[in-house]
Scaffold this motif. Sequence first.
Motif, PDB file in Angstrom:
ATOM      1  N   TYR A 107       2.994   9.535   7.349  1.00  0.00           N
ATOM      2  CA  TYR A 107       2.283   9.136   6.142  1.00  0.00           C
ATOM      3  C   TYR A 107       0.825   9.566   6.223  1.00  0.00           C
ATOM      4  N   THR A 108       0.254   9.884   5.073  1.00  0.00           N
ATOM      5  CA  THR A 108      -1.152  10.274   5.033  1.00  0.00           C
ATOM      6  C   THR A 108      -1.791   9.789   3.741  1.00  0.00           C
ATOM      7  N   GLU A 153      -9.002  -4.963  -3.819  1.00  0.00           N
ATOM      8  CA  GLU A 153     -10.079  -4.212  -3.181  1.00  0.00           C
ATOM      9  C   GLU A 153      -9.746  -3.902  -1.735  1.00  0.00           C
ATOM     10  N   GLU A 154      -9.232  -4.885  -1.014  1.00  0.00           N
ATOM     11  CA  GLU A 154      -8.907  -4.671   0.397  1.00  0.00           C
ATOM     12  C   GLU A 154      -7.749  -3.692   0.559  1.00  0.00           C
ATOM     13  N   ALA A 155      -6.771  -3.768  -0.326  1.00  0.00           N
ATOM     14  CA  ALA A 155      -5.647  -2.832  -0.251  1.00  0.00           C
ATOM     15  C   ALA A 155      -6.123  -1.398  -0.445  1.00  0.00           C
ATOM     16  N   LEU A 156      -7.026  -1.196  -1.394  1.00  0.00           N
ATOM     17  CA  LEU A 156      -7.538   0.155  -1.629  1.00  0.00           C
ATOM     18  C   LEU A 156      -8.423   0.631  -0.484  1.00  0.00           C
ATOM     19  N   ARG A 157      -9.165  -0.273   0.137  1.00  0.00           N
ATOM     20  CA  ARG A 157      -9.971   0.126   1.296  1.00  0.00           C
ATOM     21  C   ARG A 157      -9.063   0.591   2.432  1.00  0.00           C
ATOM     22  N   LEU A 158      -7.972  -0.107   2.642  1.00  0.00           N
ATOM     23  CA  LEU A 158      -7.032   0.317   3.684  1.00  0.00           C
ATOM     24  C   LEU A 158      -6.353   1.633   3.307  1.00  0.00           C
ATOM     25  N   MET A 159      -6.096   1.822   2.019  1.00  0.00           N
ATOM     26  CA  MET A 159      -5.450   3.043   1.553  1.00  0.00           C
ATOM     27  C   MET A 159      -6.298   4.282   1.822  1.00  0.00           C
ATOM     28  N   THR A 160      -7.616   4.104   1.950  1.00  0.00           N
ATOM     29  CA  THR A 160      -8.501   5.241   2.193  1.00  0.00           C
ATOM     30  C   THR A 160      -8.594   5.603   3.676  1.00  0.00           C
ATOM     31  N   MET A 161      -7.751   4.993   4.486  1.00  0.00           N
ATOM     32  CA  MET A 161      -7.739   5.285   5.924  1.00  0.00           C
ATOM     33  C   MET A 161      -6.305   5.544   6.367  1.00  0.00           C
ATOM     34  N   SER A 162      -5.971   6.801   6.611  1.00  0.00           N
ATOM     35  CA  SER A 162      -4.596   7.168   6.954  1.00  0.00           C
ATOM     36  C   SER A 162      -4.093   6.456   8.200  1.00  0.00           C
ATOM     37  N   LYS A 163      -4.983   6.185   9.152  1.00  0.00           N
ATOM     38  CA  LYS A 163      -4.555   5.583  10.407  1.00  0.00           C
ATOM     39  C   LYS A 163      -3.979   4.184  10.208  1.00  0.00           C
ATOM     40  N   VAL A 164      -4.361   3.537   9.096  1.00  0.00           N
ATOM     41  CA  VAL A 164      -3.847   2.189   8.831  1.00  0.00           C
ATOM     42  C   VAL A 164      -2.354   2.227   8.565  1.00  0.00           C
ATOM     43  N   ALA A 165      -1.843   3.338   8.057  1.00  0.00           N
ATOM     44  CA  ALA A 165      -0.413   3.429   7.762  1.00  0.00           C
ATOM     45  C   ALA A 165       0.421   3.217   9.012  1.00  0.00           C
ATOM     46  N   GLY A 166      -0.119   3.574  10.158  1.00  0.00           N
ATOM     47  CA  GLY A 166       0.614   3.374  11.413  1.00  0.00           C
ATOM     48  C   GLY A 166       1.819   4.270  11.569  1.00  0.00           C
ATOM     49  N   ASP A 167       1.907   5.318  10.762  1.00  0.00           N
ATOM     50  CA  ASP A 167       3.053   6.225  10.826  1.00  0.00           C
ATOM     51  C   ASP A 167       2.530   7.645  10.671  1.00  0.00           C
ATOM     52  N   PRO A 168       2.795   8.514  11.632  1.00  0.00           N
ATOM     53  CA  PRO A 168       2.283   9.889  11.538  1.00  0.00           C
ATOM     54  C   PRO A 168       2.872  10.673  10.374  1.00  0.00           C
ATOM     55  N   TYR A 192       5.344   6.564  -0.319  1.00  0.00           N
ATOM     56  CA  TYR A 192       6.047   5.647   0.575  1.00  0.00           C
ATOM     57  C   TYR A 192       5.232   4.358   0.664  1.00  0.00           C
ATOM     58  N   ARG A 193       5.919   3.226   0.643  1.00  0.00           N
ATOM     59  CA  ARG A 193       5.218   1.941   0.615  1.00  0.00           C
ATOM     60  C   ARG A 193       5.298   1.216   1.954  1.00  0.00           C
ATOM     61  N   THR A 194       4.168   0.624   2.327  1.00  0.00           N
ATOM     62  CA  THR A 194       4.132  -0.280   3.484  1.00  0.00           C
ATOM     63  C   THR A 194       3.477  -1.585   3.039  1.00  0.00           C
ATOM     64  N   TRP A 195       3.524  -2.585   3.903  1.00  0.00           N
ATOM     65  CA  TRP A 195       2.893  -3.876   3.639  1.00  0.00           C
ATOM     66  C   TRP A 195       1.854  -4.151   4.709  1.00  0.00           C
ATOM     67  N   ILE A 211       0.862  -1.182   0.000  1.00  0.00           N
ATOM     68  CA  ILE A 211       0.000   0.000   0.000  1.00  0.00           C
ATOM     69  C   ILE A 211       0.897   1.230   0.000  1.00  0.00           C
ATOM     70  N   TYR A 212       0.581   2.175  -0.838  1.00  0.00           N
ATOM     71  CA  TYR A 212       1.368   3.408  -0.935  1.00  0.00           C
ATOM     72  C   TYR A 212       0.667   4.545  -0.219  1.00  0.00           C
ATOM     73  N   TRP A 213       1.489   5.429   0.351  1.00  0.00           N
ATOM     74  CA  TRP A 213       1.000   6.577   1.104  1.00  0.00           C
ATOM     75  C   TRP A 213       1.738   7.829   0.663  1.00  0.00           C
ATOM     76  N   LEU A 214       1.170   8.967   0.974  1.00  0.00           N
ATOM     77  CA  LEU A 214       1.863  10.226   0.725  1.00  0.00           C
ATOM     78  C   LEU A 214       2.630  10.627   1.971  1.00  0.00           C
ATOM     79  N   GLY A 215       3.880  11.032   1.761  1.00  0.00           N
ATOM     80  CA  GLY A 215       4.700  11.495   2.871  1.00  0.00           C
ATOM     81  C   GLY A 215       5.417  12.776   2.503  1.00  0.00           C
ATOM     82  N   LYS A 216       5.557  13.645   3.484  1.00  0.00           N
ATOM     83  CA  LYS A 216       6.245  14.915   3.269  1.00  0.00           C
ATOM     84  C   LYS A 216       7.738  14.673   3.050  1.00  0.00           C
TER      85      LYS A 216
END
Length: 372
Positions: free
Chosen positions: A188-189, A171-186, A159-162, A141-146
């Motif tokens: 990432y957003t 489908e499940e990966a994209l559902r998780l991608m729509t929730m920033s808290k899943v990234a587990g890293d402040p 930034y990529r996480t697993w 799953i990819y996230w946006l990071g400053k």
Amino acid sequence: MNNHGEDPFDELMRRSLAEEADRIEPTDSLHEIQARVRTQRAPVSRRPWVITAGAAVLGTAAAIGAFAVLNDNTKTADQPSIAGGPDTTNSASADPSTAPTLPASSKPAPTKAATLAPTVAPSDKPRARQEPEVKQKAVPIYWLGKVVGNTNGPDYRLYRTWQSINGRPAEEALRLMTMSKVAGDPDYTSPWDGAAVNSVRYTDDLITVDFKQLPTATLEPDVADMAAQQLVYTVQGVLRQSSTPVQITEDGRSPAKLFGVVDTTEPLNRAQALNVQAMVWIETPANNQTVKQSFKVTGTAAAYEAQVDWQATNLKTKEIVKNYAKTAEGQKFSPYVFVPKLGSGEWLIEVYLTSPEDGRITDTDSKTIYVK
């Protein structure tokens, strides 16, 4: 001498006819006969047109009827009706009752087109499919990071996480991608917060991601483009189809503008990794994870001369441990791994790239971990 018993009227008629015959002079009339024949053949008579027109009507009706049969039986499902064809023919000029009936022995054999049923050409496009459901599968799953330390290029990168999922992976990966808290890293957003994924269907040529609801936020153009690439990289990464374009829809229709900026009327292609991916990031361990002292740090970087620098800081004692690691290849995205020797406690692990020009830090990523 008179003949008794003969009718005087009959005698008078015979005399008159005989006298009339004596006055006729025989002449050569062949040329006159030929002239009369030619005159009868010329189209000056006003009566023969009735017969000619009747025959023409019969011939026209037969021709139109044959055209109608051939046209209707050779038309395929994707062909439009022919303008002015049988459907628009004036019925008065094609009265079937006037068509001649041929003897059975002289009827023409039906053509192939008239006897075969209409054939619909098969579609060349393969049918889109969905992934089968799985259990306990790790997906990227990819996230946006400053971006930290690098002022050249976009302010945000991918930034990529697993993550481990159950269900249909993309489908499940994209559902998780729509929730920033899943990234587990402040750090990432996800600008996709609040979106609702409906389905992911794909062929070898196109991936279609349909949403029940898309984000309503309006972003700056560069951030919006990076958010679109976040989805493209995630779904392509899960499906392992990095060259397949992605069509984004909402309830089956393309939205006018995604994030108020991105045109989604056409499928989106993956941007070059060097333009959108972070230059360095940590993949394991995850942020706030508890690890043993023999843990490994793994990640990906596009490092000059294949060198990734790292630093570990004990958040309680302020102890600092520094070293570097090597990527498999330099100047391109490549994996790295190192094993730091750290004591028990809470540590901040930082990986970063150093400018070959002046030694300044250009790109960085960090994770907080607990060492037993």
